[in-house]
Design a protein around this motif. Structure first.
Motif, PDB file in Angstrom:
ATOM      1  N   MET A  27     -53.437 -19.578   1.556  1.00 27.49           N
ATOM      2  CA  MET A  27     -52.187 -18.824   1.615  1.00 27.49           C
ATOM      3  C   MET A  27     -51.027 -19.816   1.701  1.00 27.49           C
ATOM      4  SD  MET A  27     -51.391 -15.577   1.503  1.00 27.49           S
ATOM      5  CE  MET A  27     -53.042 -14.974   1.880  1.00 27.49           C
ATOM      6  N   ALA A  28     -50.029 -19.641   0.834  1.00 30.12           N
ATOM      7  CA  ALA A  28     -48.981 -20.653   0.713  1.00 30.12           C
ATOM      8  C   ALA A  28     -47.879 -20.537   1.758  1.00 30.12           C
ATOM      9  CB  ALA A  28     -48.363 -20.583  -0.684  1.00 30.12           C
ATOM     10  N   ASP A  29     -47.501 -19.310   2.134  1.00 31.22           N
ATOM     11  CA  ASP A  29     -46.331 -19.172   2.997  1.00 31.22           C
ATOM     12  C   ASP A  29     -46.400 -17.885   3.812  1.00 31.22           C
ATOM     13  OD1 ASP A  29     -45.453 -17.049   1.248  1.00 31.22           O
ATOM     14  OD2 ASP A  29     -44.654 -18.577  -0.097  1.00 31.22           O
ATOM     15  N   ARG A  30     -45.409 -17.711   4.705  1.00 31.35           N
ATOM     16  CA  ARG A  30     -45.441 -16.582   5.632  1.00 31.35           C
ATOM     17  C   ARG A  30     -45.235 -15.251   4.911  1.00 31.35           C
ATOM     18  NH1 ARG A  30     -42.113 -17.007  11.188  1.00 31.35           N
ATOM     19  NH2 ARG A  30     -42.958 -19.103  10.889  1.00 31.35           N
ATOM     20  N   SER A  32     -46.186 -14.401   1.908  1.00 29.96           N
ATOM     21  CA  SER A  32     -47.462 -14.031   1.297  1.00 29.96           C
ATOM     22  C   SER A  32     -48.452 -13.562   2.351  1.00 29.96           C
ATOM     23  CB  SER A  32     -48.055 -15.225   0.539  1.00 29.96           C
ATOM     24  OG  SER A  32     -47.175 -15.669  -0.474  1.00 29.96           O
ATOM     25  N   ALA A  33     -48.445 -14.232   3.509  1.00 27.74           N
ATOM     26  CA  ALA A  33     -49.348 -13.849   4.599  1.00 27.74           C
ATOM     27  C   ALA A  33     -49.045 -12.446   5.096  1.00 27.74           C
ATOM     28  CB  ALA A  33     -49.242 -14.851   5.742  1.00 27.74           C
ATOM     29  N   GLN A  34     -47.772 -12.133   5.244  1.00 25.08           N
ATOM     30  CA  GLN A  34     -47.388 -10.808   5.740  1.00 25.08           C
ATOM     31  C   GLN A  34     -47.770  -9.710   4.749  1.00 25.08           C
ATOM     32  OE1 GLN A  34     -43.283 -11.829   6.554  1.00 25.08           O
ATOM     33  NE2 GLN A  34     -43.666 -11.975   8.751  1.00 25.08           N
ATOM     34  N   ARG A  35     -47.677 -10.018   3.455  1.00 20.84           N
ATOM     35  CA  ARG A  35     -48.124  -9.034   2.449  1.00 20.84           C
ATOM     36  C   ARG A  35     -49.626  -8.816   2.554  1.00 20.84           C
ATOM     37  NH1 ARG A  35     -44.199 -11.706  -0.771  1.00 20.84           N
ATOM     38  NH2 ARG A  35     -45.758 -13.086  -1.707  1.00 20.84           N
ATOM     39  N   ARG A  36     -50.368  -9.888   2.781  1.00 23.14           N
ATOM     40  CA  ARG A  36     -51.823  -9.765   2.913  1.00 23.14           C
ATOM     41  C   ARG A  36     -52.197  -8.955   4.144  1.00 23.14           C
ATOM     42  NH1 ARG A  36     -56.442  -8.372   1.751  1.00 23.14           N
ATOM     43  NH2 ARG A  36     -58.220  -9.647   2.364  1.00 23.14           N
ATOM     44  N   MET A  55     -51.612 -21.270   9.091  1.00 21.23           N
ATOM     45  CA  MET A  55     -51.313 -22.686   9.198  1.00 21.23           C
ATOM     46  C   MET A  55     -50.759 -23.133   7.857  1.00 21.23           C
ATOM     47  SD  MET A  55     -51.265 -25.371  11.118  1.00 21.23           S
ATOM     48  CE  MET A  55     -52.390 -25.104  12.474  1.00 21.23           C
ATOM     49  N   ALA A  56     -49.434 -23.306   7.797  1.00 22.53           N
ATOM     50  CA  ALA A  56     -48.788 -23.663   6.529  1.00 22.53           C
ATOM     51  C   ALA A  56     -47.473 -24.375   6.805  1.00 22.53           C
ATOM     52  CB  ALA A  56     -48.564 -22.425   5.659  1.00 22.53           C
ATOM     53  N   GLY A  57     -47.557 -25.518   7.467  1.00 23.95           N
ATOM     54  CA  GLY A  57     -46.362 -26.317   7.722  1.00 23.95           C
ATOM     55  C   GLY A  57     -45.304 -25.532   8.474  1.00 23.95           C
ATOM     56  N   GLU A  86     -54.577 -26.643   6.113  1.00 27.25           N
ATOM     57  CA  GLU A  86     -53.175 -26.416   5.760  1.00 27.25           C
ATOM     58  C   GLU A  86     -53.151 -25.408   4.617  1.00 27.25           C
ATOM     59  OE1 GLU A  86     -49.023 -26.907   5.954  1.00 27.25           O
ATOM     60  OE2 GLU A  86     -50.562 -27.649   7.303  1.00 27.25           O
ATOM     61  N   GLY A  87     -52.188 -24.482   4.642  1.00 24.73           N
ATOM     62  CA  GLY A  87     -52.132 -23.455   3.608  1.00 24.73           C
ATOM     63  C   GLY A  87     -53.273 -22.470   3.712  1.00 24.73           C
ATOM     64  N   VAL A  88     -53.607 -22.062   4.962  1.00 25.87           N
ATOM     65  CA  VAL A  88     -54.737 -21.157   5.197  1.00 25.87           C
ATOM     66  C   VAL A  88     -54.313 -20.030   6.143  1.00 25.87           C
ATOM     67  CG1 VAL A  88     -57.050 -20.923   6.182  1.00 25.87           C
ATOM     68  CG2 VAL A  88     -56.482 -22.931   4.802  1.00 25.87           C
ATOM     69  N   LEU A  89     -54.681 -18.814   5.783  1.00 30.70           N
ATOM     70  CA  LEU A  89     -54.455 -17.630   6.620  1.00 30.70           C
ATOM     71  C   LEU A  89     -55.785 -17.171   7.210  1.00 30.70           C
ATOM     72  CD1 LEU A  89     -52.694 -15.162   7.597  1.00 30.70           C
ATOM     73  CD2 LEU A  89     -53.412 -14.031   5.474  1.00 30.70           C
TER      74      LEU A  89
END
Length: 204
Positions: A27-30, A32-36, A55-57, A86-89
């Motif tokens: 997962m690249a960013d917050r 995208s995470a919230q949509r998931r 975890m995405a910076g 990194e880049g993981v939901l």
């Protein structure tokens, strides 16, 4: 070296009649995470909690979704950090079974759900790439193509005009050395236009 995941992986466990469904995925960013997470809520409308950690910076976040503070999202985030990801939901859907687990039990349940999913996941190296653009003389185009291949870099685009305008993707750890080699070869005839940095899996 940080890692990300090649594909989603899942886990499921039953603890004192509570059902925990875990998932880890790239997962690249917050946003995208919230949509998931919203999609998971739609898939599990009767679930008691949908907790998550990203975890995405600068986009990293953790959410307990109604569980006692610090018993879900934060422990899940710590599991991701421990695995140098990194880049993981990570998400855990909980269906409450009627028996309280207590704070310690919740921490273990959510941490274990993520750890079990990660045990089934394939980790891949995360490479930070720098995008570079420059104009060079025609005489250097062949040399540059050979140099890029030797450095594990990529030629994205080449436009031919008064000179050759090239767009490159270079592993960040090798970018400065490559720029220096191009400048040496160009002997003052290289015009640099712009650059930027991004992260991706091993393959650009």
């Amino acid at each position: 070296m940080p890692f990300t995941l090649s594909a989603p992986a899942h886990s499921e466990s039953l603890i004192k009649k509570s059902r925990f469904i875990g998932c880890v995925e790239p997962m690249a960013d917050r946003a995208s995470a919230q949509r998931r997470v919203a999609a998971l809520r739609a898939e599990h409308p009767t679930a008691t909690h949908v907790c998550w950690a990203l975890m995405a910076g600068g986009h990293s976040a953790a959410n307990d979704d109604g569980e006692p503070g610090g018993t879900a999202g934060r422990p899940m985030l710590e599991v991701l950090r421990h695995h140098d990801l990194e880049g993981v939901l990570a998400t855990v859907v909980r269906y409450y079974g009627g028996t309280p687990l207590g704070a310690g039990g919740l921490v273990r349940a959510y941490s274990d759900s993520v750890a079990q999913a990660l045990a089934r996941a394939e980790k891949v190296p995360l490479v930070r790439w720098r995008a570079l653009r420059c104009v060079l003389p025609y005489a250097l185009e062949g040399w540059l193509r050979r140099e890029l291949e030797a450095q594990g870099a990529r030629l994205v685009d080449a436009q031919h005009g008064n000179g050759v305008t090239v767009s490159l993707r270079v592993p960040e750890t090798q970018a400065e050395a490559l720029v220096a080699r191009i400048n040496d070869a160009g002997q003052g005839r290289i015009e640099w236009l712009e650059d930027g940095t991004e992260s991706s899996r091993e393959e650009p």
